[in-house]
Design a protein around this motif. Structure first.
Motif, PDB file in Angstrom:
ATOM      1  N   TYR A   1       9.515 -17.825 -21.799  1.00  0.00           N
ATOM      2  CA  TYR A   1      10.072 -18.597 -22.915  1.00  0.00           C
ATOM      3  C   TYR A   1       9.606 -18.106 -24.278  1.00  0.00           C
ATOM      4  CZ  TYR A   1      12.423 -22.201 -20.163  1.00  0.00           C
ATOM      5  OH  TYR A   1      13.296 -22.872 -19.341  1.00  0.00           O
ATOM      6  N   ASP A   2       8.611 -17.266 -24.315  1.00  0.00           N
ATOM      7  CA  ASP A   2       8.073 -16.764 -25.584  1.00  0.00           C
ATOM      8  C   ASP A   2       8.551 -15.324 -25.792  1.00  0.00           C
ATOM      9  OD1 ASP A   2       6.650 -15.926 -27.781  1.00  0.00           O
ATOM     10  OD2 ASP A   2       4.680 -16.494 -26.994  1.00  0.00           O
ATOM     11  N   THR A   3       9.544 -15.141 -26.663  1.00  0.00           N
ATOM     12  CA  THR A   3      10.138 -13.816 -26.847  1.00  0.00           C
ATOM     13  C   THR A   3       9.206 -12.829 -27.546  1.00  0.00           C
ATOM     14  OG1 THR A   3      11.186 -14.577 -28.904  1.00  0.00           O
ATOM     15  CG2 THR A   3      12.495 -14.716 -26.883  1.00  0.00           C
TER      16      THR A   3
ATOM     17  N   TYR B   1       5.318 -19.469 -19.256  1.00  0.00           N
ATOM     18  CA  TYR B   1       5.124 -19.476 -20.704  1.00  0.00           C
ATOM     19  C   TYR B   1       5.684 -18.197 -21.334  1.00  0.00           C
ATOM     20  CZ  TYR B   1       1.373 -22.731 -19.273  1.00  0.00           C
ATOM     21  OH  TYR B   1       0.649 -23.748 -18.702  1.00  0.00           O
TER      22      TYR B   1
ATOM     23  N   ASP C   1      18.115 -25.236 -24.089  1.00  0.00           N
ATOM     24  CA  ASP C   1      16.754 -24.862 -24.488  1.00  0.00           C
ATOM     25  C   ASP C   1      16.602 -23.344 -24.519  1.00  0.00           C
ATOM     26  OD1 ASP C   1      15.878 -27.440 -24.813  1.00  0.00           O
ATOM     27  OD2 ASP C   1      14.955 -27.596 -22.834  1.00  0.00           O
TER      28      ASP C   1
ATOM     29  N   LYS D   1      18.292 -21.969 -27.581  1.00  0.00           N
ATOM     30  CA  LYS D   1      17.499 -22.260 -28.782  1.00  0.00           C
ATOM     31  C   LYS D   1      16.324 -21.303 -28.936  1.00  0.00           C
ATOM     32  CE  LYS D   1      18.304 -27.281 -29.091  1.00  0.00           C
ATOM     33  NZ  LYS D   1      17.639 -28.600 -28.915  1.00  0.00           N
ATOM     34  N   GLU D   2      15.707 -20.945 -27.807  1.00  0.00           N
ATOM     35  CA  GLU D   2      14.535 -20.069 -27.837  1.00  0.00           C
ATOM     36  C   GLU D   2      14.922 -18.595 -27.873  1.00  0.00           C
ATOM     37  OE1 GLU D   2      11.507 -21.071 -28.239  1.00  0.00           O
ATOM     38  OE2 GLU D   2      11.921 -23.206 -28.051  1.00  0.00           O
ATOM     39  N   ASN D   3      16.227 -18.310 -27.898  1.00  0.00           N
ATOM     40  CA  ASN D   3      16.737 -16.940 -27.935  1.00  0.00           C
ATOM     41  C   ASN D   3      16.431 -16.170 -26.651  1.00  0.00           C
ATOM     42  OD1 ASN D   3      18.358 -15.205 -29.485  1.00  0.00           O
ATOM     43  ND2 ASN D   3      16.596 -13.993 -30.140  1.00  0.00           N
ATOM     44  N   VAL D   4      16.182 -16.912 -25.573  1.00  0.00           N
ATOM     45  CA  VAL D   4      15.966 -16.296 -24.265  1.00  0.00           C
ATOM     46  C   VAL D   4      17.312 -16.005 -23.601  1.00  0.00           C
ATOM     47  CG1 VAL D   4      14.955 -16.621 -21.971  1.00  0.00           C
ATOM     48  CG2 VAL D   4      13.727 -17.408 -24.003  1.00  0.00           C
TER      49      VAL D   4
END
Length: 331
Positions: A123-125, A120, A36, A39-42
């Motif tokens: 996870y939100d770049t 939140y 995950d 996928k989120e580029n974290v």
């Protein structure tokens, strides 16, 4: 998603050696959290080292009477293992309170220990996050922080640790076994996870290239008087707003030993041996449980949306201890 190389390790030494060759290497097993993050580029690993073939998937008796759970044992296999259910039912119940059956069939002991904290903004770049990018700022401090921490926070991070398994293991005083470039070592679980302080990007004290090999549960018996209480927004497949792992040893109605760990309230499973000591030698009463709840939550601070967690945690501690002591039924 960035490009990365992928390889399968054949044994523990080769896995450690492969990880040591690249600072951006990461081990992968079930991948329920890491995939995950990629996928989120974290997470942006340059090298993924698959450790699923390593011989770390057994649950074994320890010579001193404890139990060793291999790093690659799945959460489902741990929760339903006969010895875990009989001797460490608190751990079994905590695992079954987390995630979904499908995820528990994939998630591993080692991977669960290494879950990144929940936030939140992490996870939100597109938002600032000191954990993802040190020095960027913490969006949660003045943003939507209903799920965030009330204990052990810093001006740099108020994220919470998401694991149910780790909360129970903290109450049981588990020890984490690791192997790395400098050899083998063991850490108490209390020293494995970190509070954010000035380095929120570091969730654990695992060193570069180190691989978790097993978790050791000590032989203390808390099988008779225990409770795992998880309060969340929906009944299943949700992280805890507050969770409590409570375990007691009783002589009649007198408390001989107490263990209490909290989840959903801090950057790591939260324990206070000093607060637990307040119960030793005392009758198992709600009045004494309220006293220890106040001690456990000393210094708790809300950040607006999550201030309700302080009173929620206080009531949850009293309820979990009451259930562990047999003062009220388990639901």
């Amino acid at each position: 998603m960035n490009r990365f190389t992928y390889e399968k390790a054949q044994d523990v030494p080769s896995a450690v050696e492969a990880a040591a060759k690249s600072p951006a290497a990461q081990f992968i097993a079930g991948g329920t959290n890491l995939v995950d993050l990629i996928k989120e580029n974290v997470a942006r690993p340059e090298r993924l080292i698959d450790v699923t073939r390593l011989p770390l998937n057994q649950i074994e008796e320890r010579p001193g009477g404890g139990l060793s759970i291999g790093a690659l044992v799945t959460n489902a296999d741990t929760a339903y293992h006969a010895q875990v259910e009989r001797r460490y039912p608190l751990l079994s119940k905590a695992i079954l309170a987390g995630a979904s059956a499908q995820l528990r069939n994939m998630a591993t002991t080692g991977g669960n220990l290494l879950q990144r904290t929940r936030c939140y903004y992490f996870y939100d770049t597109g938002t600032p996050c000191n954990k993802r990018e040190p020095g960027a700022g913490c969006g949660a401090l003045t943003g939507n922080n209903r799920i965030h921490a009330i204990l052990g926070t810093s001006e740099h991070c108020i994220a919470t640790h998401p694991s149910d398994m780790c909360v129970a293991m903290a109450a049981l005083d588990a020890r984490i076994h690791m192997t790395g470039p400098q050899g083998q070592r063991t850490l108490p679980i209390a020293d494995f996870h970190r509070l954010p302080g000035d380095t929120p990007e570091r969730d654990t004290n695992l060193q570069p290239g180190e691989l978790i090999t097993a978790v050791e549960l000590p032989p203390e018996d808390f099988s008779q008087h225990h409770a795992y209480l998880k309060l969340r927004d929906r009944q299943s497949y949700a992280f805890a707003l507050v969770s409590v792992a409570a375990a007691l040893q009783l002589d009649g109605d007198t408390i001989r030993q107490a263990r209490i760990a909290l989840g959903g309230v801090a950057h790591k499973p939260w324990r206070s041996p000093e607060a637990e000591a307040l119960l030793v030698g005392k009758p198992a009463t709600r009045e004494h449980f309220q006293t220890v709840a106040d001690a456990l939550l000393q210094g708790a601070r809300g950040h607006g949306d999550n201030t309700f967690k302080i009173e929620l945690a206080r009531r949850a501690i009293v309820r979990a201890l009451s259930r562990a002591a047999g003062l009220e039924p388990h639901s």
